[in-house]
Design a protein around this motif. Structure first.
Motif, PDB file in Angstrom:
ATOM      1  N   UNK A  11       0.837  -1.218   0.139  1.00  0.00           N
ATOM      2  CA  UNK A  11      -0.152  -0.090  -0.091  1.00  0.00           C
ATOM      3  C   UNK A  11       0.989   1.511  -0.179  1.00  0.00           C
ATOM      4  N   UNK A  12       1.914   1.372   0.358  1.00  0.00           N
ATOM      5  CA  UNK A  12       2.783   2.005   0.294  1.00  0.00           C
ATOM      6  C   UNK A  12       3.119   1.666  -1.501  1.00  0.00           C
ATOM      7  N   UNK A  13       4.143   3.512  -1.437  1.00  0.00           N
ATOM      8  CA  UNK A  13       5.129   4.242  -2.416  1.00  0.00           C
ATOM      9  C   UNK A  13       6.221   3.535  -2.113  1.00  0.00           C
ATOM     10  N   UNK A  14       6.882   2.762  -2.745  1.00  0.00           N
ATOM     11  CA  UNK A  14       8.420   2.109  -2.629  1.00  0.00           C
ATOM     12  C   UNK A  14       9.674   3.625  -2.833  1.00  0.00           C
ATOM     13  N   UNK A  15      10.156   3.821  -2.095  1.00  0.00           N
ATOM     14  CA  UNK A  15      11.002   4.662  -1.682  1.00  0.00           C
ATOM     15  C   UNK A  15      12.245   4.390  -2.815  1.00  0.00           C
ATOM     16  N   UNK A  16      11.998   4.456  -4.190  1.00  0.00           N
ATOM     17  CA  UNK A  16      12.538   4.542  -4.989  1.00  0.00           C
ATOM     18  C   UNK A  16      11.797   5.508  -6.068  1.00  0.00           C
ATOM     19  N   UNK A  17      12.716   5.941  -7.035  1.00  0.00           N
ATOM     20  CA  UNK A  17      12.514   6.698  -8.182  1.00  0.00           C
ATOM     21  C   UNK A  17      12.277   5.861  -9.415  1.00  0.00           C
ATOM     22  N   UNK A  18      11.633   6.089  -9.957  1.00  0.00           N
ATOM     23  CA  UNK A  18      11.534   5.690 -11.082  1.00  0.00           C
ATOM     24  C   UNK A  18      12.184   5.144 -12.060  1.00  0.00           C
ATOM     25  N   UNK A  19      13.975   6.454 -11.558  1.00  0.00           N
ATOM     26  CA  UNK A  19      14.673   5.825 -12.236  1.00  0.00           C
ATOM     27  C   UNK A  19      15.645   4.963 -11.540  1.00  0.00           C
ATOM     28  N   UNK A  20      15.336   5.389 -10.958  1.00  0.00           N
ATOM     29  CA  UNK A  20      15.625   3.678 -10.008  1.00  0.00           C
ATOM     30  C   UNK A  20      15.623   2.584  -9.740  1.00  0.00           C
ATOM     31  N   UNK A  21      14.078   2.425 -10.260  1.00  0.00           N
ATOM     32  CA  UNK A  21      13.197   1.068 -10.574  1.00  0.00           C
ATOM     33  C   UNK A  21      14.035   0.952 -11.924  1.00  0.00           C
ATOM     34  N   UNK A  22      14.260   1.690 -12.548  1.00  0.00           N
ATOM     35  CA  UNK A  22      14.475   1.104 -13.993  1.00  0.00           C
ATOM     36  C   UNK A  22      15.762   0.907 -13.716  1.00  0.00           C
ATOM     37  N   UNK A  23      16.298   1.731 -13.008  1.00  0.00           N
ATOM     38  CA  UNK A  23      17.858   0.770 -12.908  1.00  0.00           C
ATOM     39  C   UNK A  23      18.186  -0.270 -12.671  1.00  0.00           C
ATOM     40  N   UNK A  24      17.602  -0.444 -11.246  1.00  0.00           N
ATOM     41  CA  UNK A  24      17.543  -2.200 -10.955  1.00  0.00           C
ATOM     42  C   UNK A  24      16.913  -3.498 -12.043  1.00  0.00           C
ATOM     43  N   UNK A  25      16.256  -3.010 -12.558  1.00  0.00           N
ATOM     44  CA  UNK A  25      15.436  -3.338 -13.207  1.00  0.00           C
ATOM     45  C   UNK A  25      16.340  -3.625 -14.582  1.00  0.00           C
ATOM     46  N   UNK A  26      17.416  -2.622 -15.091  1.00  0.00           N
ATOM     47  CA  UNK A  26      17.834  -3.378 -16.072  1.00  0.00           C
ATOM     48  C   UNK A  26      19.361  -4.446 -15.011  1.00  0.00           C
ATOM     49  N   UNK A  27      19.558  -3.334 -14.213  1.00  0.00           N
ATOM     50  CA  UNK A  27      21.095  -4.347 -13.977  1.00  0.00           C
ATOM     51  C   UNK A  27      20.485  -5.684 -13.228  1.00  0.00           C
TER      52      UNK A  27
END
Length: 298
Positions: A11-27
DNA sequence: CATTGTTTATTGATGA
DNA sequence: TCATCAATAAACAATG
């Protein structure tokens, strides 16, 4: 406060920006590159929060991919049919989140940082014709360099400064800041430590977690507990090999200035925002950047 | 037609 | 307070 319990991110927004989320996924992908759809999947599988309002956040995410120079587009090869390109991290995007907060970077990563390209004047009468086969040759090298960088290897190939990717060459044992090893190794310097993470739901074991628990979960570095953060992963992009060639998102970045300045566009004193900043700064378009219209109508 | 990608604009949050 | 970053909306082009 709400005490999410086990379902931490539901129910909470993760403490990551879209940039970090995307970087996460890519990595997290073996090839360090993912098609858009897989980036979506990565996020939705891990963060229940993003299982809703897909059109909204996906639009934002696509905006981030295009807007931020830290993401580069890698075209598919003919033998890899599909829609859209692969997305990868610009090898030189550096410690975007070295301040420990994955919500806000110290500074926005921009390629071609310092100097606008007086060297390549837009000919009086002709826009710069992109040399096709030249690109192919250079891209072949760039691919190698990018892949080496992505694979945390020193780049053996002398890469021309074009596209700024040349500067990514890391002399010794470059590890991408988003690499899991890096995240683990780096001491997490967040002012206030775990307090930076909202609520007990974000509590993480020891010093391991603060960065990207979900990535850890993927690598098996964490307790299975962390499956609670998202569904079990399945291999993304299995069996992909050398998709193609890294291509700068903004080809407008002309041949760079100093071929011998490894950090020229990395930390160049002046961040040289593509246009001094975001549009809202009201600054006129940067030279060389075609602005749709100078009509400040509002 | 749906997805992907680019761009501009606005607004809120955050850091210096 | 100001500058910058991020989130969001929206329009639109390109592509499979």
């Amino acid at each position: 406060m709400p005490r999410p319990g086990r379902n931490t991110y539901s129910d909470q927004k993760p403490p990551y920006s879209y940039i970090s989320l995307t970087a996460m996924a890519i990595q997290s992908s073996p090839e360090k590159m993912l098609p858009l759809s897989d980036i979506y999947r990565f996020i939705t599988e891990r963060f229940p929060f993003y299982r809703e309002n897909a059109p909204r956040w996906q639009n934002s995410l696509r905006h981030n991919l295009s807007f931020n120079d830290c993401f580069i587009k890698i075209p598919r090869r003919p033998d890899q049919p599909g829609k859209g390109s692969f997305w990868a991290l610009h090898p030189a995007c550096g410690d975007m989140f070295e301040n420990g907060s994955f919500l806000r970077r110290r500074k926005r990563f921009k390629v071609g940082g310092a100097a606008p390209p007086p060297a390549a004047p837009l000919g009086p009468g002709g826009p710069p014709p992109p040399p096709p086969h030249y690109l192919q040759q250079q891209q072949a090298k760039l691919r190698i360099s990018a892949l080496h960088a992505a694979a945390h290897l020193p780049v053996p190939v002398p890469v021309p400064a074009g596209y700024g990717l040349g500067a990514v060459t890391q002399p010794s044992g470059f590890k991408h800041p988003f690499a899991i090893e890096n995240i683990i190794a780096r001491e997490y310097k967040v002012p206030g430590g775990l307090a930076a993470f909202p609520g007990p739901g974000y509590a993480l074991p020891g010093q391991l977690g603060p960065a990207w628990p979900h990535v850890y979960a993927h690598t098996g570095l964490l307790e299975p507990d962390y499956a609670a953060y998202g569904a079990p992963l399945k291999p993304l992009c299995a069996g992909q090999t050398l998709p193609a060639v890294p291509v700068p998102i903004k080809p407008a970045v002309p041949a760079l200035h100093a071929p011998h300045a490894p950090h020229a566009f990395l930390a160049a004193g002046s961040p040289r925002p593509r246009s001094p900043a975001s549009p809202q700064t009201g600054s006129p378009a940067a030279p060389g950047e075609p602005l749709q219209s100078t009509v400040p109508v509002h």
